[in-house]
Design a protein around this motif. Structure first.
Motif, short mmCIF file in Angstrom:
data_model
loop_
_atom_site.label_atom_id
_atom_site.label_comp_id
_atom_site.label_asym_id
_atom_site.label_seq_id
_atom_site.Cartn_x
_atom_site.Cartn_y
_atom_site.Cartn_z
N ALA A 55 -6.95 -0.64 1.81
CA ALA A 55 -8.03 -1.14 0.96
C ALA A 55 -7.55 -2.33 0.14
O ALA A 55 -8.32 -3.26 -0.13
N ARG A 56 -6.29 -2.35 -0.24
CA ARG A 56 -5.75 -3.48 -1.01
C ARG A 56 -5.79 -4.75 -0.18
O ARG A 56 -6.15 -5.82 -0.67
N ILE A 57 -5.41 -4.65 1.10
CA ILE A 57 -5.44 -5.83 1.98
C ILE A 57 -6.88 -6.32 2.14
O ILE A 57 -7.16 -7.52 2.07
N ALA A 64 -4.69 0.50 -7.34
CA ALA A 64 -3.57 0.73 -6.42
C ALA A 64 -2.75 -0.53 -6.21
O ALA A 64 -1.54 -0.46 -5.97
N SER A 65 -3.38 -1.71 -6.31
CA SER A 65 -2.66 -2.97 -6.12
C SER A 65 -1.54 -3.14 -7.13
O SER A 65 -0.56 -3.84 -6.86
N ALA A 83 -7.99 -8.06 -1.05
CA ALA A 83 -7.44 -9.41 -1.21
C ALA A 83 -8.21 -10.42 -0.37
O ALA A 83 -8.53 -11.53 -0.83
N LYS A 84 -8.54 -10.05 0.88
CA LYS A 84 -9.28 -10.96 1.76
C LYS A 84 -10.70 -11.18 1.23
O LYS A 84 -11.19 -12.32 1.22
N ALA A 85 -11.35 -10.11 0.78
CA ALA A 85 -12.72 -10.24 0.27
C ALA A 85 -12.75 -11.07 -1.01
O ALA A 85 -13.66 -11.88 -1.22
N THR A 86 -11.76 -10.88 -1.88
CA THR A 86 -11.71 -11.63 -3.14
C THR A 86 -11.54 -13.12 -2.86
O THR A 86 -12.22 -13.96 -3.47
N GLU A 87 -10.64 -13.46 -1.92
CA GLU A 87 -10.42 -14.87 -1.59
C GLU A 87 -11.65 -15.48 -0.96
O GLU A 87 -12.02 -16.62 -1.27
N GLU A 88 -12.31 -14.73 -0.07
CA GLU A 88 -13.50 -15.25 0.59
C GLU A 88 -14.62 -15.53 -0.42
O GLU A 88 -15.27 -16.59 -0.39
N LEU A 89 -14.86 -14.57 -1.32
CA LEU A 89 -15.93 -14.75 -2.30
C LEU A 89 -15.58 -15.81 -3.34
O LEU A 89 -16.47 -16.54 -3.82
#
Length: 279
Positions: free
Chosen positions: A137-139, A178-179, A142-148
């Protein structure tokens, strides 16, 4: 023909490879087929079987270096660990490979090697161990945060992340929490301070307040004190709140110091027994 006879008929003398690690990849592919064919019929635990297995490992060690090359940004010590872990993946691939699969051993082995390396990172990279579900879920987070962030030009909200990740807002917050376990810092690490320029991280961590331990005791003691009679409560108040001596309490009550001592001991014993039973 019996099974033993058939096995003996298939078993041939394996070529002696002086230095398997120096065999070229092309020759290794050809020799590997021969060694795998014999490994399938050799009795496990025999010197011949051990020779065939060890030679296969050494001839194909270049596959481990090939797979480890994608992690070349790691430190030298980490690369040594990666190669060792990758070799475990190679050994697993050798033990499970069969020529009847009709695929090249290299195509079969590389996923085993890479998988073992990734498992190594998953189990050792985190400073604090968290469930695999949260690691994944952390990975994703990170991808979703960068995309948005790229799309919106700002930091996304939890609601926006949950919609993109198809997770509940609670699960997104759990992944964020968890991150924090991925990396750790020393308490002696210096951080910038607005007042003194630099300070140790430990300076910003609060110390234990021993007085807080009394809160539970006071809460447990309150109903027991309320259950005492008026004189007992008055004696407790004068001794431990007003901090009077037993002689002074005796003067207020018009009794001797000895009598105050007996009353005080009896009352304290009653309270102590109540606290122990509550505990």
């Amino acid at each position: 023909m019996t099974v033993t006879a058939a096995t003996e008929a298939r078993t041939t003398t394996l070529p002696e490879v002086t230095d398997p690690s120096r065999v070229t990849p092309k020759d290794a592919r050809e020799l590997s087929r021969l060694f795998f064919d014999q490994l399938a019929v050799l009795e496990e635990g025999t010197p011949e079987c051990q020779y065939a297995r060890n030679t296969l490992i050494e001839m194909n060690i270049t596959l481990v270096r090939f797979a480890a090359a994608r992690f070349r940004s790691r430190s030298h010590d980490e690369m040594e660990d990666i190669v060792q872990v990758g070799t475990i993946g190679l050994i697993k691939a050798i033990d499970r490979f069969e020529l009847t699969r009709e695929v090249e051993f290299t195509s079969f082995a590389v996923p085993y090697i890479v998988g073992e390396i990734k498992r190594f990172f998953r189990d050792t990279s985190w400073a604090v161990h968290v469930p695999r579900r949260l690691q994944e879920a952390r990975i994703q987070l990170a991808k979703a945060t960068e995309e948005l962030r790229t799309r919106l030009g700002r930091t996304p909200t939890v609601k926006e992340l949950s919609q993109l990740m198809c997770l509940s807002e609670e699960e997104v917050n759990e992944a964020r929490l968890a991150s924090n376990g991925y990396t750790s810092s020393s308490l002696d690490a210096t951080i910038s301070s607005s007042n003194d320029g630099e300070a140790a991280l430990a300076d910003f961590i609060g110390a234990d307040d021993n007085a807080l331990e009394l809160v539970e005791d006071f809460n447990a003691l309150a109903p027991m004190i309320a259950g005492l009679d008026d004189r007992e409560r008055r004696i407790i108040h004068m001794r431990f709140v007003d901090e009077l001596t037993q002689a002074q309490i005796g003067e207020h009550l018009g009794v001797s110091q000895m009598h105050v001592s007996r009353l005080l001991n009896r009352t304290l014993a009653k309270l102590r027994e109540g606290m122990l039973s509550t505990t």
